[in-house]
Enzyme design. Structure first.
Site, PDB file in Angstrom:
ATOM      1  N   ARG A 159      70.410 -10.887  17.899  1.00  0.00           N
ATOM      2  CA  ARG A 159      69.842 -12.161  18.291  1.00  0.00           C
ATOM      3  C   ARG A 159      70.854 -13.214  18.129  1.00  0.00           C
ATOM      4  NH1 ARG A 159      67.404 -16.594  15.572  1.00  0.00           N
ATOM      5  NH2 ARG A 159      65.738 -17.446  16.941  1.00  0.00           N
ATOM      6  N   LYS A 194      75.324 -18.179  11.359  1.00  0.00           N
ATOM      7  CA  LYS A 194      74.789 -18.517  10.117  1.00  0.00           C
ATOM      8  C   LYS A 194      75.828 -19.055   9.116  1.00  0.00           C
ATOM      9  CE  LYS A 194      70.115 -16.173  10.658  1.00  0.00           C
ATOM     10  NZ  LYS A 194      69.156 -15.283  10.181  1.00  0.00           N
TER      11      LYS A 194
END
Length: 306
Positions: free
Chosen positions: A282, A243
């Site tokens: 994840r 991210k």
């Protein structure tokens, strides 16, 4: 389906597609390891996801990628057909299902435990019918009205993710008094809707929604405050992989690290989250995070007695 050939031009010659092995019995939640944090592999069947959009956009290439993750040790394969990156365009449930259902069916046939990454109750229902086990819903505060009833009826594990707004608006909704306390409070409000529909507490897994209506500092605060999420009484999923806030941290000479250059930092977040007791992470790079959770489990294990 005994084997699948990669579509022409979709992959390097040095990375042949794994052969789909004989059908196995459907995987169950009870098959998952209980002595370490789980690793959920990300499989985007989309043209526009921030990290790997278009790479696995055909059913064959997506199945191949999912099998590689499964054979590399991923505990869960999270299949999604709609990008949730900031600014992404909506996809109809019909198109989403066209993308993901063949992939889910093939991975389940191979013995993988699959979660469906969707905000649409109709897609979640179709995915469960195709063999998926877990619903991973990032809709947050804008949960579809039919989702709680589906979760209650199916008794499927449900990942409740914190998000304000949608993909187009969430980047403008980052005003919090105390981001950890506010996220817990807002997740609790959505959880009440699930409870009211008959969802059992043990079905719920909470995800702080890193990057969803959070700025960079707020993402770090939430990672620091994972204990407050665990105090809600549910399993916790951490989804930090590649991210933007990791890329900003790794900026060199004014250049932000690309998504693929963030895997080392992702593995570090995995190790820390695992050490703090996260139920699962994840991630895109399954191998590095699987190593990280094993190290964290070994460090956290009791010292042998003399």
């Amino acid at each position: 389906m005994d084997s699948l050939a990669a579509a022409p031009g979709t992959g390097p010659a040095t990375s042949p597609m794994p052969v789909l092995r004989k059908s196995r019995r459907p995987a169950q939640m009870s098959d998952l390891p209980t002595d370490r944090t789980l690793v959920m592999g990300i499989l985007n069947v989309t043209p526009d996801s921030f990290s790997d959009g278009g790479r696995h956009f055909t059913a064959d290439t997506a199945i191949a990628a999912g099998l590689r993750m499964f054979y590399a040790g991923a505990d869960i394969i999270d299949v999604g057909g709609e990008s949730t990156r900031p600014g992404a365009e909506d996809v109809t449930p019909e198109e989403e299902q066209r993308r993901v259902l063949p992939v889910i069916q093939a991975l389940v046939k191979a013995g993988a435990l699959v979660s469906i990454d969707t905000t649409h109750a109709s897609t979640a229902a179709a995915a469960l019918e195709a063999g998926a086990t877990i619903i991973n819903d990032v809709s947050g505060l804008s949960m579809e009205p039919g989702m709680p009833e589906l979760v209650a009826r199916s008794k499927a594990p449900y990942i409740l993710t914190h998000r304000r707004g949608d993909a187009r608006t969430m980047s403008t909704l980052t005003d919090y008094q105390d981001v950890v306390a506010d996220v817990v409070a807002e997740l609790s409000g959505v959880r009440d809707k699930l409870y009211a529909a008959g969802v059992a507490p043990e079905q719920i897994i909470v995800d702080p929604g890193l990057g969803f209506a959070k700025n960079e500092d707020q993402n770090w605060e939430l990672l620091h405050g994972l204990g407050a999420l665990q105090d809600m009484g549910h399993k916790v999923l951490v989804a930090a992989s590649r991210k933007r806030f990791l890329g900003s941290l790794l900026t060199v000479s004014g250049k932000t690290a690309t998504p693929e250059e963030r895997d080392g930092a992702t593995a570090a977040v995995t190790a820390i989250s695992a050490f703090k007791g996260a139920w699962a992470v994840r991630v895109h790079d399954v191998g590095a995070s699987l190593d990280a959770v094993k190290v964290a489990a070994r460090i956290a294990s009791p010292r042998p007695k003399d």
